[in-house]
Design a protein around this motif. Structure first.
Motif, PDB file in Angstrom:
ATOM      1  N   ARG A 133       0.845  -1.187   0.000  1.00  0.00           N
ATOM      2  CA  ARG A 133       0.000   0.000   0.000  1.00  0.00           C
ATOM      3  C   ARG A 133       0.890   1.250   0.000  1.00  0.00           C
ATOM      4  O   ARG A 133       1.615   1.495   0.963  1.00  0.00           O
ATOM      5  N   TRP A 134       0.822   2.009  -1.077  1.00  0.00           N
ATOM      6  CA  TRP A 134       1.689   3.174  -1.195  1.00  0.00           C
ATOM      7  C   TRP A 134       1.316   4.238  -0.160  1.00  0.00           C
ATOM      8  O   TRP A 134       2.179   4.973   0.315  1.00  0.00           O
ATOM      9  N   GLU A 135       0.012   4.310   0.229  1.00  0.00           N
ATOM     10  CA  GLU A 135      -0.387   5.313   1.223  1.00  0.00           C
ATOM     11  C   GLU A 135       0.296   5.060   2.567  1.00  0.00           C
ATOM     12  O   GLU A 135       0.799   5.999   3.201  1.00  0.00           O
ATOM     13  N   ASP A 136       0.313   3.805   3.014  1.00  0.00           N
ATOM     14  CA  ASP A 136       0.939   3.473   4.298  1.00  0.00           C
ATOM     15  C   ASP A 136       2.445   3.719   4.254  1.00  0.00           C
ATOM     16  O   ASP A 136       3.026   4.277   5.206  1.00  0.00           O
ATOM     17  N   ASN A 137       3.070   3.293   3.169  1.00  0.00           N
ATOM     18  CA  ASN A 137       4.516   3.483   3.046  1.00  0.00           C
ATOM     19  C   ASN A 137       4.886   4.955   2.921  1.00  0.00           C
ATOM     20  O   ASN A 137       5.903   5.389   3.476  1.00  0.00           O
ATOM     21  N   ALA A 138       4.045   5.730   2.222  1.00  0.00           N
ATOM     22  CA  ALA A 138       4.294   7.173   2.108  1.00  0.00           C
ATOM     23  C   ALA A 138       4.164   7.847   3.471  1.00  0.00           C
ATOM     24  O   ALA A 138       4.948   8.748   3.808  1.00  0.00           O
ATOM     25  N   ALA A 149       7.278   7.146   5.326  1.00  0.00           N
ATOM     26  CA  ALA A 149       8.383   7.928   4.739  1.00  0.00           C
ATOM     27  C   ALA A 149       8.349   9.366   5.269  1.00  0.00           C
ATOM     28  O   ALA A 149       9.389   9.933   5.631  1.00  0.00           O
ATOM     29  N   PHE A 195      11.608   3.813   3.028  1.00  0.00           N
ATOM     30  CA  PHE A 195      10.171   3.920   2.770  1.00  0.00           C
ATOM     31  C   PHE A 195       9.860   4.776   1.552  1.00  0.00           C
ATOM     32  O   PHE A 195       8.784   4.631   0.959  1.00  0.00           O
ATOM     33  N   ARG A 203      10.047   2.074  -0.957  1.00  0.00           N
ATOM     34  CA  ARG A 203       8.865   1.219  -0.840  1.00  0.00           C
ATOM     35  C   ARG A 203       7.640   1.906  -1.447  1.00  0.00           C
ATOM     36  O   ARG A 203       6.794   1.262  -2.073  1.00  0.00           O
ATOM     37  N   THR A 204       7.532   3.223  -1.261  1.00  0.00           N
ATOM     38  CA  THR A 204       6.416   3.975  -1.832  1.00  0.00           C
ATOM     39  C   THR A 204       6.475   3.963  -3.358  1.00  0.00           C
ATOM     40  O   THR A 204       5.460   3.741  -4.031  1.00  0.00           O
ATOM     41  N   ALA A 248       5.627   0.529  -4.689  1.00  0.00           N
ATOM     42  CA  ALA A 248       4.209   0.173  -4.642  1.00  0.00           C
ATOM     43  C   ALA A 248       3.480   0.570  -5.913  1.00  0.00           C
ATOM     44  O   ALA A 248       2.464  -0.032  -6.277  1.00  0.00           O
ATOM     45  N   LYS A 249       3.999   1.602  -6.601  1.00  0.00           N
ATOM     46  CA  LYS A 249       3.399   2.044  -7.858  1.00  0.00           C
ATOM     47  C   LYS A 249       4.103   1.444  -9.079  1.00  0.00           C
ATOM     48  O   LYS A 249       3.661   1.658 -10.206  1.00  0.00           O
TER      49      LYS A 249
END
Length: 334
Positions: free
Chosen positions: A47-52, A55, A91, A94-95, A98-99
């Protein structure tokens, strides 16, 4: 379609005969494919939202530690700054990953950073307690161990653990070989075991030091009456406990292997809330009760070895220079 080869993946497939057990799947808009596919890089849907969010949080604590190190004039805090920055960069990758989940570089590099980041925080805790012992304890030692040697010994152990864990993580990144990945898992867990061993010993040392501090506070013999001493020591205990929790999580996580059959590796939440969150709390707690609030004034840091060397040299040369001058004066009189 039956695949004849596979791209690098985060999880090793359950058998080395990849061509007979997996297929190449069509990625979605973010590049995700099921974990059992040959072209899978993740065992979960990141999940990019969680990783963002992580970060950003690690970025904020990085900036705070950098500002505190500058304002409080604590050069040794570069260690905790590196730890926070390391987590932040991890992170960010990771963000981005995720995309772009078909980009194996994101997952490989971010995983290595994720596995090694807490060692910076661990080393900082060693350095802070050693300096507190040197600064506050009349004998500048605890359990007969001088503070300077305490710092050198435990930081050296942390570096060894870092190297072993890095080697294990690199082997686990070799997703083309089940044997290498399993060997890497064992090497990494050995490195984590070394880290846990020394952390437990250091907790014992810290408890002994804290007991002495409490005794000095009760008797009024503590040479520094800074009100932040007890809160700082308690924060260091919290940091060490969070590190132990993270180590235990990694033991449990990798005890199930590094294949797609490991249920823990199939859920990103375990990594985020049993590894990343404890390390974020450790960094933030050191922002709230910063070591610089206590370690200030004469004797708050170890003297430079260069200064000690020069003092020894100057003391050795001074009598020689005086004797030389006396001999010249005696010759002129004759």
């Amino acid at each position: 379609m039956i695949a004849t080869s596979s791209t690098p993946t985060l999880l090793v497939k359950a058998t080395s005969t990849v061509a007979a057990t997996c297929t190449t799947a069509v990625p979605d808009a973010n590049g995700y494919v099921p974990p059992d596919a040959c072209n899978a890089n993740y065992g979960f849907y990141p999940r990019w939202e969680d990783n963002a969010a992580f970060a950003i949080a690690f970025g904020l604590t990085t900036c705070a530690h950098l500002a505190q190190a500058i304002v409080l004039k604590k050069p040794f805090c570069w260690v905790i700054i590196m730890g926070a920055l390391w987590e932040c960069f991890c992170f960010i990758l990771r963000t981005l990953g995720a995309k772009d989940q078909q980009n194996s570089t994101y997952v490989t590099v971010s995983t290595l950073l994720f596995l090694l980041a807490p060692l910076w925080i661990n080393a900082f805790a060693y350095m802070v307690v050693s300096r507190l012992i040197y600064f506050l304890h009349p004998k500048q030692a605890v359990l007969t161990i001088p503070a300077r040697w305490l710092a050198k010994g435990f930081v050296a152990a942390d570096i060894i653990s870092f190297i072993v864990q890095a080697a294990g993580g690199a082997l686990m990144a070799d997703q083309h070989s089940t044997e290498n990945a399993d060997l890497g898992r064992k090497v990494y867990m050995a490195g984590v075991g070394v880290q846990l061993f020394f952390v437990v010993i250091f907790i014992v040392v810290s408890i002994s030091f804290y007991h002495q501090v409490l005794c000095d506070i009760r008797t009024g013999t503590l040479k520094n009456r800074n009100r932040w001493i007890r809160p700082l020591v308690l924060v260091i205990f919290l940091v060490l406990i969070l590190i132990v929790e993270r180590i235990i999580f990694r033991f449990v996580e990798f005890s199930g292997g590094v294949s797609s059959s490991n249920k823990i590796l199939r859920h990103e939440g375990y990594q985020l809330y049993l590894d990343a969150l404890p390390m974020l709390l450790a960094l933030a707690s050191l922002n709230l009760i910063h070591p610089g609030l206590v370690l200030k004034g004469p004797g708050c840091s170890f003297p430079s070895s260069k200064i000690q060397w020069w003092k020894g040299r100057s003391a050795a040369f001074e009598p020689l220079a005086l004797r030389s001058f006396d001999r010249r004066e005696h010759s002129s009189v004759e």
